[in-house]
Design a protein around this motif. Structure first.
Motif, PDB file in Angstrom:
ATOM      1  N   GLN A  20       0.805  -1.211   0.000  1.00  0.00           N
ATOM      2  CA  GLN A  20       0.000   0.000   0.000  1.00  0.00           C
ATOM      3  C   GLN A  20       0.835   1.256   0.000  1.00  0.00           C
ATOM      4  O   GLN A  20       0.310   2.363  -0.108  1.00  0.00           O
ATOM      5  CB  GLN A  20      -0.914   0.014   1.225  1.00  0.00           C
ATOM      6  CG  GLN A  20      -1.976  -1.049   1.168  1.00  0.00           C
ATOM      7  CD  GLN A  20      -2.840  -1.036   2.418  1.00  0.00           C
ATOM      8  OE1 GLN A  20      -3.712  -0.207   2.576  1.00  0.00           O
ATOM      9  NE2 GLN A  20      -2.562  -1.952   3.312  1.00  0.00           N
ATOM     10  N   VAL A  21       2.151   1.093   0.100  1.00  0.00           N
ATOM     11  CA  VAL A  21       3.010   2.267   0.068  1.00  0.00           C
ATOM     12  C   VAL A  21       2.869   2.934  -1.292  1.00  0.00           C
ATOM     13  O   VAL A  21       3.117   2.314  -2.314  1.00  0.00           O
ATOM     14  CB  VAL A  21       4.481   1.876   0.308  1.00  0.00           C
ATOM     15  CG1 VAL A  21       5.360   3.116   0.248  1.00  0.00           C
ATOM     16  CG2 VAL A  21       4.637   1.179   1.643  1.00  0.00           C
ATOM     17  N   PRO A  22       2.462   4.185  -1.302  1.00  0.00           N
ATOM     18  CA  PRO A  22       2.243   4.912  -2.552  1.00  0.00           C
ATOM     19  C   PRO A  22       3.539   5.097  -3.334  1.00  0.00           C
ATOM     20  O   PRO A  22       4.628   5.093  -2.756  1.00  0.00           O
ATOM     21  CB  PRO A  22       1.717   6.276  -2.087  1.00  0.00           C
ATOM     22  CG  PRO A  22       1.323   6.092  -0.661  1.00  0.00           C
ATOM     23  CD  PRO A  22       2.191   5.008  -0.121  1.00  0.00           C
ATOM     24  N   TYR A  23       3.401   5.281  -4.598  1.00  0.00           N
ATOM     25  CA  TYR A  23       4.544   5.533  -5.477  1.00  0.00           C
ATOM     26  C   TYR A  23       5.264   6.808  -5.030  1.00  0.00           C
ATOM     27  O   TYR A  23       4.643   7.809  -4.711  1.00  0.00           O
ATOM     28  CB  TYR A  23       4.025   5.691  -6.908  1.00  0.00           C
ATOM     29  CG  TYR A  23       5.108   5.962  -7.918  1.00  0.00           C
ATOM     30  CD1 TYR A  23       5.682   4.907  -8.623  1.00  0.00           C
ATOM     31  CD2 TYR A  23       5.524   7.262  -8.178  1.00  0.00           C
ATOM     32  CE1 TYR A  23       6.660   5.144  -9.567  1.00  0.00           C
ATOM     33  CE2 TYR A  23       6.515   7.508  -9.121  1.00  0.00           C
ATOM     34  CZ  TYR A  23       7.080   6.447  -9.807  1.00  0.00           C
ATOM     35  OH  TYR A  23       8.049   6.696 -10.739  1.00  0.00           O
ATOM     36  N   ALA A  60       9.724  -3.946  -1.753  1.00  0.00           N
ATOM     37  CA  ALA A  60      10.594  -3.902  -0.584  1.00  0.00           C
ATOM     38  C   ALA A  60      11.552  -2.718  -0.642  1.00  0.00           C
ATOM     39  O   ALA A  60      12.045  -2.269   0.388  1.00  0.00           O
ATOM     40  CB  ALA A  60      11.368  -5.217  -0.486  1.00  0.00           C
ATOM     41  N   HIS A  61      11.792  -2.212  -1.824  1.00  0.00           N
ATOM     42  CA  HIS A  61      12.737  -1.093  -1.942  1.00  0.00           C
ATOM     43  C   HIS A  61      12.166   0.179  -1.322  1.00  0.00           C
ATOM     44  O   HIS A  61      12.892   1.133  -1.087  1.00  0.00           O
ATOM     45  CB  HIS A  61      13.090  -0.864  -3.408  1.00  0.00           C
ATOM     46  CG  HIS A  61      11.919  -0.507  -4.261  1.00  0.00           C
ATOM     47  ND1 HIS A  61      11.067  -1.448  -4.794  1.00  0.00           N
ATOM     48  CD2 HIS A  61      11.445   0.691  -4.652  1.00  0.00           C
ATOM     49  CE1 HIS A  61      10.133  -0.826  -5.498  1.00  0.00           C
ATOM     50  NE2 HIS A  61      10.334   0.471  -5.421  1.00  0.00           N
ATOM     51  N   LEU A  86      14.393   3.479  -6.155  1.00  0.00           N
ATOM     52  CA  LEU A  86      13.855   4.629  -5.426  1.00  0.00           C
ATOM     53  C   LEU A  86      14.011   5.899  -6.243  1.00  0.00           C
ATOM     54  O   LEU A  86      13.081   6.700  -6.359  1.00  0.00           O
ATOM     55  CB  LEU A  86      14.569   4.776  -4.079  1.00  0.00           C
ATOM     56  CG  LEU A  86      14.212   3.701  -3.053  1.00  0.00           C
ATOM     57  CD1 LEU A  86      15.109   3.820  -1.829  1.00  0.00           C
ATOM     58  CD2 LEU A  86      12.755   3.816  -2.639  1.00  0.00           C
ATOM     59  N   GLU A  87      15.181   6.074  -6.810  1.00  0.00           N
ATOM     60  CA  GLU A  87      15.428   7.293  -7.584  1.00  0.00           C
ATOM     61  C   GLU A  87      14.530   7.363  -8.806  1.00  0.00           C
ATOM     62  O   GLU A  87      14.143   8.438  -9.240  1.00  0.00           O
ATOM     63  CB  GLU A  87      16.907   7.344  -7.990  1.00  0.00           C
ATOM     64  CG  GLU A  87      17.811   7.579  -6.789  1.00  0.00           C
ATOM     65  CD  GLU A  87      19.270   7.698  -7.197  1.00  0.00           C
ATOM     66  OE1 GLU A  87      19.663   7.048  -8.172  1.00  0.00           O
ATOM     67  OE2 GLU A  87      20.000   8.443  -6.519  1.00  0.00           O
ATOM     68  N   SER A  88      14.197   6.178  -9.345  1.00  0.00           N
ATOM     69  CA  SER A  88      13.314   6.148 -10.517  1.00  0.00           C
ATOM     70  C   SER A  88      11.896   6.557 -10.125  1.00  0.00           C
ATOM     71  O   SER A  88      11.057   6.822 -10.969  1.00  0.00           O
ATOM     72  CB  SER A  88      13.312   4.756 -11.135  1.00  0.00           C
ATOM     73  OG  SER A  88      12.660   3.843 -10.291  1.00  0.00           O
ATOM     74  N   VAL A  98      17.830   8.296   2.316  1.00  0.00           N
ATOM     75  CA  VAL A  98      16.779   9.018   1.615  1.00  0.00           C
ATOM     76  C   VAL A  98      16.796  10.486   2.029  1.00  0.00           C
ATOM     77  O   VAL A  98      16.645  10.803   3.210  1.00  0.00           O
ATOM     78  CB  VAL A  98      15.396   8.412   1.927  1.00  0.00           C
ATOM     79  CG1 VAL A  98      14.293   9.268   1.303  1.00  0.00           C
ATOM     80  CG2 VAL A  98      15.315   6.983   1.411  1.00  0.00           C
ATOM     81  N   VAL A  99      16.985  11.354   1.048  1.00  0.00           N
ATOM     82  CA  VAL A  99      16.968  12.780   1.328  1.00  0.00           C
ATOM     83  C   VAL A  99      15.524  13.232   1.562  1.00  0.00           C
ATOM     84  O   VAL A  99      14.618  12.792   0.876  1.00  0.00           O
ATOM     85  CB  VAL A  99      17.583  13.560   0.154  1.00  0.00           C
ATOM     86  CG1 VAL A  99      17.503  15.063   0.417  1.00  0.00           C
ATOM     87  CG2 VAL A  99      19.020  13.135  -0.059  1.00  0.00           C
TER      88      VAL A  99
END
Length: 112
Positions: A20-23, A60-61, A86-88, A98-99
DNA sequence: ACTCTGACTATTT
DNA sequence: CAAATAGCCAGAG
């Protein structure tokens, strides 16, 4: 809805939250564990992620530790796949961290 | 049933 | 700020 911390579906429950973690957002192991009603079981969440390898529907990323550190990057194929994923998604990662983690952080409770 | 391990976290040195 | 310490709990052998 307090879950019963039985071994039953512990992993499954973790997956349900992670998917459920949003993009473009990330969450922490502790937050997930807390949402499951077991704030002390953050390690189990990480463990669940380990098993989540079979679950391709589990991003998981998007799960990092409480400091926004990509502690699990070494469990991904390649050397920096996790960071690239993540960067993508628009997440800025610097020094395996993570900044603006505070801003990108997503809590399951935010759904409600 | 017992022991070891770990993608964590909070606290202390 | 980096490293060490302790608590935590479920899975695997």
């Amino acid at each position: 809805m307090q879950y019963n911390p039985n071994t039953l579906n512990f992993f499954e429950r973790v997956y349900e939250v992670v998917v459920q973690v949003p993009y473009g957002r990330v969450t922490s192991y502790g937050a997930i564990a807390k949402h499951l009603g077991a704030p002390k079981s953050s390690r189990m969440v990480g463990w669940a992620m380990n098993a989540a390898h079979s679950r391709m529907d589990v991003p998981a990323h998007r799960v990092v530790n409480r400091q926004g550190l990509l502690t699990g990057k070494h469990h991904f194929p390649g050397s920096n796949l996790m960071q690239q994923l993540l960067e993508s998604e628009g997440i800025v990662v610097k020094n395996d961290k993570v900044v603006d983690f505070k801003t990108k952080f997503w809590d399951p409770a935010d759904l409600y």
